[in-house]
Design an enzyme around this catalytic site. Structure first.
Site, PDB file in Angstrom:
ATOM      1  N   CYS A   1       0.829  -1.533   0.511  1.00 21.67           N
ATOM      2  CA  CYS A   1      -0.002  -0.135  -0.177  1.00 21.67           C
ATOM      3  C   CYS A   1       1.202   1.211  -0.086  1.00 21.67           C
ATOM      4  CB  CYS A   1      -0.692   0.373   1.050  1.00 21.67           C
ATOM      5  SG  CYS A   1      -1.824   1.773   1.181  1.00 21.67           S
TER       6      CYS A   1
ATOM      7  N   CYS B   1      -0.867   3.973   2.281  1.00 28.10           N
ATOM      8  CA  CYS B   1      -0.296   4.116   4.287  1.00 28.10           C
ATOM      9  C   CYS B   1       0.947   4.506   4.299  1.00 28.10           C
ATOM     10  CB  CYS B   1      -1.427   2.778   4.337  1.00 28.10           C
ATOM     11  SG  CYS B   1      -1.440   1.817   2.955  1.00 28.10           S
ATOM     12  N   ASP B   2       2.009   3.783   3.217  1.00 23.75           N
ATOM     13  CA  ASP B   2       3.920   3.327   4.047  1.00 23.75           C
ATOM     14  C   ASP B   2       4.545   4.579   2.985  1.00 23.75           C
ATOM     15  OD1 ASP B   2       2.825   1.440   5.624  1.00 23.75           O
ATOM     16  OD2 ASP B   2       2.897   0.404   3.818  1.00 23.75           O
TER      17      ASP B   2
END
Ligand code: NAP
Length: 315
Positions: free
Chosen positions: A140, A143-144
């Site tokens: 992701c 997200c990261d």
């Protein structure tokens, strides 16, 4: 929740397909329950920017799009339960009612079911992949990505997801190695154009990642050039894997027919091989997966289910 009450419809999965089914079911005045084991929105929530959903000329974030969809269903009342469905069966001697079992051992009943189960990211299955999840291996970008500010990272894949997420990651990182196993991308031409023009992205064609290595976190990856046979180590702080998705259908165990990859087979009304069970979205067998397609199928599944329920209740 061992309910003797029989719902008209139970929708399993609260991504764009499930939420659209729920909207149409509400507007059809069906007594409906939406079941979602995680958070509403599915994979879309993790998408940074969506530029091909009609009505948003400036693009919209996945989070915002889902927020709007949820608001829309809440207007007519959202009957949501946060549980995992583990089994669906037809009740013996009452052939027209389904029993939906949850992981906590409870169940509920309905005349029809819509499966909007979505799909999960596929893994490479190479050494280091599992061990370094959360320590440099990610599925992701939204997200990261922020954790890799000014670092060098790798992205694996040649489809829409890999190219889109590689572009997203260039907002944070110093450099992206985009590693693809062939000499041609399958992503849409527009994304290919943006990737080829982006100075932060270096493409490694005909290449596969053979291992992910490091101590506490990812430090390097071993890459094989399939044409020359040459193996090199690339020093990267992270590797983002976008090599497609597999459907979340393993637990259905014969309830409905699936294709060889496990995607659910439906007819053009989204009816599965099991009468009264409909399916929509990324868990359905088809050539293209897009949010707009998932929503269209969600609407169609609910309209078909409504017709079916009316027939069952009057027969
Ligand atoms: P995809 O289209 O199936 O592409 C997967 C990519 O990963 C392909 O390039 C494939 O290579 C490669 N791959 C597969 N297995 C691999 C392995 N074991 N090792 C190395 N590479 C491997 O998956 P996706 O990109 O996640 O997209 C899934 C669906 O969602 C598609 O229908 C896509 O159009 C849609 N989607 C759309 C958007 C959008 O913005 N419009 C965004 C994301 C996803 P080959 O090409 O050689 O097979």
């Amino acid at each position: 929740m061992n309910e003797t009450k029989v719902y008209d419809l139970i929708i399993v999965g609260g991504g764009p397909a499930g939420l659209t089914s729920y909207l149409y079911a509400q507007r059809g005045l069906l007594n409906t329950l939406l079941v979602e084991k995680n958070f509403l929105g599915g994979q879309v929530v993790l998408t940074d920017q969506i530029e091909n959903y009609p009505g948003f000329p400036e693009g919209i974030s996945g989070f915002e799009l889902i927020e709007k969809m949820v608001k829309q269903v809440e207007k007519l009342g959202l009957n949501l339960v946060q549980k995992e469905v583990v089994k669906i069966e037809k009740i013996e001697n009452q052939n027209l009612i389904f029993k939906i079992w949850f992981s906590d051992g409870t169940y509920t009943l309905s005349y029809a079911v819509i499966l909007a189960l979505g799909a999960s990211p596929k893994r490479l299955g190479i050494p280091g992949e599992k061990e370094f999840i959360g320590k440099g291996v990610s599925f992701c970008a939204t997200c990261d990505g922020p954790f890799f500010k000014d670092e060098v990272i790798a992205v694996v894949g040649g489809g829409d997801s890999a190219l889109k997420e590689a572009l997203t990651l260039t907002k944070f990182v110093k450099k992206v190695f985009l590693i693809h196993r062939r000499d041609k991308f399958r992503a849409e031409p527009y994304l290919q154009k943006l990737v080829l023009q982006n100075p932060k992205i270096e493409i490694l064609w005909n290449s596969t990642v053979e291992a992910i290595e490091g101590n506490q976190k990812v430090e390097k990856i071993k890459v094989l050039n399939k044409l020359t046979g040459e193996k090199i180590f690339l020093e990267v702080a992270g590797i983002f894997i976008f090599i497609g998705y597999e459907p979340n259908t393993f637990w259905l165990k014969g309830l409905v027919e699936v294709d060889p990859e496990g995607f659910i087979l439906t007819d053009k009304a989204m009816q599965t091989s099991q009468q009264g069970v409909f399916a929509c979205g990324d868990c359905v067998s088809k050539p293209f997966r897009q949010i707009i397609i998932a929503c269209g199928e969600g609407a169609l599944a609910a309209l078909s289910a409504k017709e079916y329920i009316a027939h069952v209740k009057t027969s």
